[in-house]
Every structure is written in C-alpha cells, then in structure tokens.
Design an enzyme around this catalytic site. Structure first.
Site: not given
Ligand code: IMP
Length: 232
Positions: A6, A8, A11, A33, A62, A192, A212, A217
C-alpha cells in the site's frame, strides 16, 4: 516478513493491530489495477504482481463503497469517483433513494507463491500474469464465480476450493463488509467517504479510529486473515 502492499502507512498501522509484533511491514508498490466489477480479481492480480516484485509473502487490499440503489456504484471505482465527482456529488446521487443503503467492502489478497489448503475463504486461481498481454480475463477467478448482490456483497461467499485451473500463483482472498447508508455529511474524522457513510447511527467520520476499526470492512477482513495466517 509479510509485506502489506500500500502507499498508505495508516493501513499498515491498522494491520499491525491484528498481527504479531514486527511481523508486517509496508511495501510501497504501485501495482496495476485492472478493471473489474468486483474487488477480488483486482486485489488478486495486484497480489501476484506484488509477490513477483517482493519475492516473499504479500498482502494487497482493495476497498470500495457499494450503494445498493445504484447497482453497487461506485464500487471498485470508488477511488476514481472520489477524485472526479467528489463525495458530495455521490451523496446527491443517493439522495432520491429510499434508505440509501450502502456497504463498504474490503478484499485482502494474500500470495506467498504456495498453494492453499481448503477453507471457507475463496482462492483466486486465474493466471492473469500470462493473460495480461491479452487483457484482463476474470473468467477463471474463484472470486469472479461468486455472485454479487446489488450492495456488492458476495451472494456465495462460502466458495470452497474449486477443482480445475492450475496457476503457479494462487491467491487467497479474505473479505470484510460493513452495512450502512448514505447520509448528509457529518463528522470530521476518517478519510474518503467516511463523512457520508452512516453505520449504527454514526458516520464513520464521527467515530474515533478504534471504534471505526472495530466495525469496519478492513478490520473485519484483517481479523479473518490474521486468524488464518496464524495457522500458516
Ligand atoms: P482503497 O482500495 O483502500 O484505495 O480504497 C478505494 C477508495 O475507497 C478510497 O479512495 C476511498 O475513497 C474509499 N474507501 C476505502 N475504504 C474506506 C474507508 O474506510 N472509509 C472511507 N472511504 C474508504
């Protein structure tokens, strides 16, 4: 060492909460991608490419927002839609919908060059490494075989190992899902689509990171992966 693929670092910090200390590090690698209506084939293709780059175990994730009354839009295109339309316009698209039910989904794709014993989580066996030259073809994907509901959830998430295709690089998939609905922007945290996604009465942007993560997810997919990975 497991590499979380990633750009990021946030994450990776989240993954560290689920995995043993020092067992995961970031691989800042921009994989290709592919386009697909589902997350699984995109993440699986990325995991193969990242494994070939890293030469060791990799985990690709993803994620996307799937709005039920919009046939799952923006789904796998969430990142692009956020950059082009922006979340306010996505909120406007959802405004006429009764309830505006939606879900965030995350697919984690793990590849270490080895095969996998049967388990409830699906395995993607499509050989897109060789198929890439001819363009993406997800017809041989286990993930592609499971149906997708309008909210983007798998209609058949219990996919067992399929017989058939052989691929030098099978990829194990772990899916996480959180239901909610699209609402007017509230809250200042997160990133986001968090301000317009409400779950259990609060938007994700109103929750602190710990709360969160406990329902998200990505947290749910990571919990499944961590349990399986501890046995591997
Ligand atoms: P990615 O696959 O994690 O890059 O996510 C794709 C897009 O989905 C991101 O650009 C975000 O717009 C959105 N997204 C994914 N996860 C989240 C989340 O937890 N909150 C808000 N938006 C998210």
């Amino acid at each position: 060492m497991l590499r979380y693929v990633t750009t990021n670092p946030g994450k990776v910090r989240e993954a560290e909460q689920y995995l043993a200390d020092g067992s995961v590090e970031q691989l800042d690698f921009d994989y290709t991608e592919i386009q697909s209506p589902e997350l699984g084939p995109i993440a699986a293709r990325g995991a193969r490419e990242a494994y070939r780059e890293a030469g060791g175990p990799v985990l690709v994730d993803d994620a996307g927002l799937f709005i039920e009354g919009l046939d799952g839009f923006p789904g796998p295109y969430s990142s692009y839609v956020q950059e082009t339309l922006g979340i306010e316009r996505v909120r406007e698209l959802a405004r006429p919908l009764e309830n505006a039910r939606a879900a965030f989904r995350c697919t984690l794709a793990y590849c270490d060059g080895e095969g996998f014993a049967a388990s409830p989580d699906p395995v993607d066996r499509a050989d897109r490494g060789t198929a890439a030259a001819a363009g993406p073809d997800d017809s041989a994907s286990d993930a592609g075989r499971t149906g997708t509901n309008a909210d983007g959830t798998n209609a058949d998430a219990a996919g067992t190992e399929p017989a058939g295709e052989t691929d030098p690089l099978p990829v194990k998939l772990f899916e996480g899902y959180v239901p909610g609905r699209i609402v007017d922007r509230r809250g200042s945290g997160g990133f986001g689509y968090d301000p317009i996604f409400e779950h259990a009465g609060e938007t994700f942007a109103e929750m602190d990171t710990e709360r969160k993560n406990a329902v998200s997810h990505r947290g749910r997919a990571l919990a499944k992966f961590a349990e399986w990975y501890a046995e591997r």
